[in-house]
Design an enzyme around this catalytic site. Structure first.
Site, mmCIF file in Angstrom:
data_model
loop_
_atom_site.group_PDB
_atom_site.id
_atom_site.type_symbol
_atom_site.label_atom_id
_atom_site.label_comp_id
_atom_site.label_asym_id
_atom_site.label_seq_id
_atom_site.Cartn_x
_atom_site.Cartn_y
_atom_site.Cartn_z
ATOM 1 N N GLU A 193 0.803 -1.221 0.000
ATOM 2 C CA GLU A 193 0.000 0.000 0.000
ATOM 3 C C GLU A 193 0.841 1.279 0.000
ATOM 4 O O GLU A 193 0.558 2.208 0.748
ATOM 5 C CB GLU A 193 -0.930 -0.006 1.224
ATOM 6 C CG GLU A 193 -1.893 -1.170 1.205
ATOM 7 C CD GLU A 193 -2.798 -1.222 2.449
ATOM 8 O OE1 GLU A 193 -3.979 -1.554 2.284
ATOM 9 O OE2 GLU A 193 -2.317 -0.939 3.564
HETATM 10 C C1 ACM Z 1 -1.962 -5.280 4.227
HETATM 11 O O1 ACM Z 1 -3.029 -5.721 4.653
HETATM 12 N N1 ACM Z 1 -1.805 -3.996 3.993
HETATM 13 C C2 ACM Z 1 -0.840 -6.158 3.975
#
Ligand code: ACM
Ligand code: ZN
Length: 560
Positions: free
Chosen positions: A354
């Site tokens: 992310e």
């Molecule tokens: C995640 O759930 N950002 C690995």
């Protein structure tokens, strides 16, 4: 004289040859790969003694403590030369092939535990523990009559993990040890410790003290589900000193658990940037925050001219590490050097998930590096960053694990991939010959609701799930898309507990149990084609006694 005593002891136990058991007395989770029910019972009492080699001191001590805990009998440990008839014999032997496997033989007059390694012996004791607990539940005479059997057992996967996010909420050492205890009773062997986040940095780094002086604390926390309503204006935080971490590593080691630390990069770095603003592409820009979720204290700080603060709300943040500046690389190499020295684990997790690329797109330093290294845009800048850290850690004798976003760009094939956005990333990586750990958010994220009817559930993540016990139990970690050879790249599975909405140990345990118990069976037992959820539930009903014995909270839905 001695032989007379031995003889009379042996007579005393003769009657247990014929005390038999029903299938109900053989409830073990995770299910052993091979269990044979035999006639008779072993009675645990004051005369029980343990024989073992000194190499098994840790396990012998654990066995004695376990028996004391459940039965209140203080059994003694003797060396092999003494001939007694009512014994629990622990030994290591090369006749067992599996590194983590064991053989457990229970007869009316003796129990034999055989394993190749101390780890296998430890798992045999975990099995025995469940049988002892079970026997006390069933025995009308209040005696501890352990059912005779032969078990030959070994795990399906080498990576049987649980992740705890201590970034969103700080959990004290006592709970970390409780979490490790839970991993151990499930015959799982990996504690993936998520230590850094936008909302908190939790590991002492000697070279950069501000990471914990500044980064371990936030002045408030979002109330309600993201986008929440307001700040609670309560200071929250904490961190683990390196001494505490060493103590925890030692504690885990005795339970044969490896701790894989995660230092997430280049996204999820709000706390590090608040501590050392130069890590951002734009040190002079104020931390972008959700307007109604800035605590009063932080408003004051920002008014006084402070630019970077620890995040107080959840979600994915745009202020990430600058991947175009030498100083970022140096900083993180220094951080990782301390982490690599501290943790004996062969793997270090460096996140990679992310990471929003908005800042990189407008950052002169990032753009310059993209040009200089002839990278195809920001995705390759991300893999350049990950590969750089991978190469650095390799020189320290370590391998990296990253979330499946690391597959974007050109990541090194040496990286192990944690597939979390479903199993797609895992399939791609396994086909490319990379090692994979399956932890698809559906069904292996334990912060998602565990039942469809959420009316009476405490607030947690919305929009996905529910991830029920049944979903978890029925999940097949080896997708049909993979050939048998490709499937060998799947090292195992893992349950993840993210903690945005989970502020207390009590709530954490409620989300973990009994779902973690279902994960442990998938991780250990190889019977995908023999899965029977109703039969699993029967065993789970007995396993509940172990939760109670441990004093942990758990969700009751499947027991009602
Ligand atoms: C995640 O759930 N950002 C690995
Ligand atoms: Zn930059």
């Amino acid at each position: 004289m001695l032989s007379f005593i031995v003889l009379s002891c042996s007579n005393k136990y003769d009657k247990y040859k014929s005390i038999n058991h029903t299938i109900d007395d053989y409830n073990i989770i995770p299910k052993p790969s091979n269990l044979q029910i035999l006639n008779g019972s072993f009675k645990i009492d004051d005369n029980t003694v343990v024989y073992s080699d000194s190499v098994l001191n840790n396990e012998t001590e654990y066995l004695i403590q376990t028996i004391k805990n459940i039965t209140n009998f203080s059994i003694s440990s003797l060396d092999k030369n003494f001939n007694n008839t009512h014994i629990i014999n622990l030994e290591l032997t090369d006749t067992i092939n599996s590194e983590e496997g064991y053989v457990l033989d229970i007869a009316y007059d003796r129990i034999d535990i055989k394993a190749k390694t101390t780890k296998g012996a430890f798992y045999a004791i975990e099995t025995l523990k469940q049988l002892i607990l079970n026997s006390s539940l069933n025995s009308e005479s209040q005696e501890y009559l352990i059912p005779a059997l032969h078990i030959k057992d070994e795990p399906r996967f080498s990576h049987r993990g649980m992740m705890l996010d201590t970034g969103r909420y700080f959990y004290d050492v006592e709970f970390i040890k409780q979490f490790i205890d839970l991993i151990a009773v499930h015959k799982m062997n990996i504690f993936h410790w998520h230590l850094t986040e936008d909302q908190g940095w939790r590991i002492e780094i000697k070279k950069y003290p501000k990471l914990t002086e500044v980064g371990a604390w936030r002045n408030g926390t979002e109330i309600g589900r993201t986008p929440g309503t307001k700040s609670d204006n309560i200071k929250h935080g904490g961190f683990y000193s390196q001494d505490q971490i060493k103590d925890i590593i030692n504690y885990a080691k005795k339970k044969h658990i490896t701790i894989i630390p995660e230092i997430d990069m280049p996204g999820h770095n709000g706390a590090a940037i608040a501590s050392y603003p130069f890590l951002s592409c734009f040190p002079d820009e104020v931390t972008p925050m959700n307007d109604n979720i800035i605590s009063e204290k932080t408003k004051e700080l920002l008014n006084s001219g402070v630019k970077k603060v620890v995040q107080e709300s959840w979600g994915i943040k745009s202020d990430v590490l600058c991947a175009g500046k030498e100083s970022t690389y140096t900083f993180y190499e220094n951080v990782l050097a301390e982490v690599a020295d501290l943790f004996p684990s062969e793997y270090i997790h460096i996140g990679g998930d992310e990471c929003l690329k908005d800042n990189w797109k407008r950052c002169p330093n990032c753009q310059h590096l993209i040009e200089e290294k002839d990278l195809k845009g920001e995705e390759e800048l991300q893999s350049y960053f990950i590969n750089h850290m991978s190469a650095f850690l390799k020189r320290k004798g370590k391998k990296i694990i990253g979330w499946d976003e690391i597959l974007e760009g050109q990541v090194t094939p040496e990286a192990t991939v944690m597939s979390w956005r479903g199993v797609k990333g895992g399939i791609q990586a396994a086909k490319q010959g990379q090692n994979v750990i399956m932890t698809p958010r559906e069904p292996y994220y334990l912060d998602y609701y565990q039942v469809a009817d959420t009316l009476n559930e405490p607030l947690t993540v919305g929009g996905r799930g529910p991830n029920t016990v049944k979903d978890i139990y029925l999940f097949n970690p080896l997708p049909k898309e993979l050939t048998e050879t490709e499937s060998k790249n799947i090292l195992g599975i893992q349950g993840n507990l993210w903690t945005e909405y989970i502020a207390t140990p009590n709530y954490a345990e409620y989300m973990l149990l009994p779902r973690m118990t279902a994960i442990s069976e998938v991780a250990w037992y190889s019977g995908d084609n023999k899965k029977d959820y109703e039969e699993f539930l029967k065993r789970l009903n007995k396993f509940e006694a172990l939760y109670s014995k441990m004093g942990v909270n758990y969700a009751k839905h499947v027991f009602e």
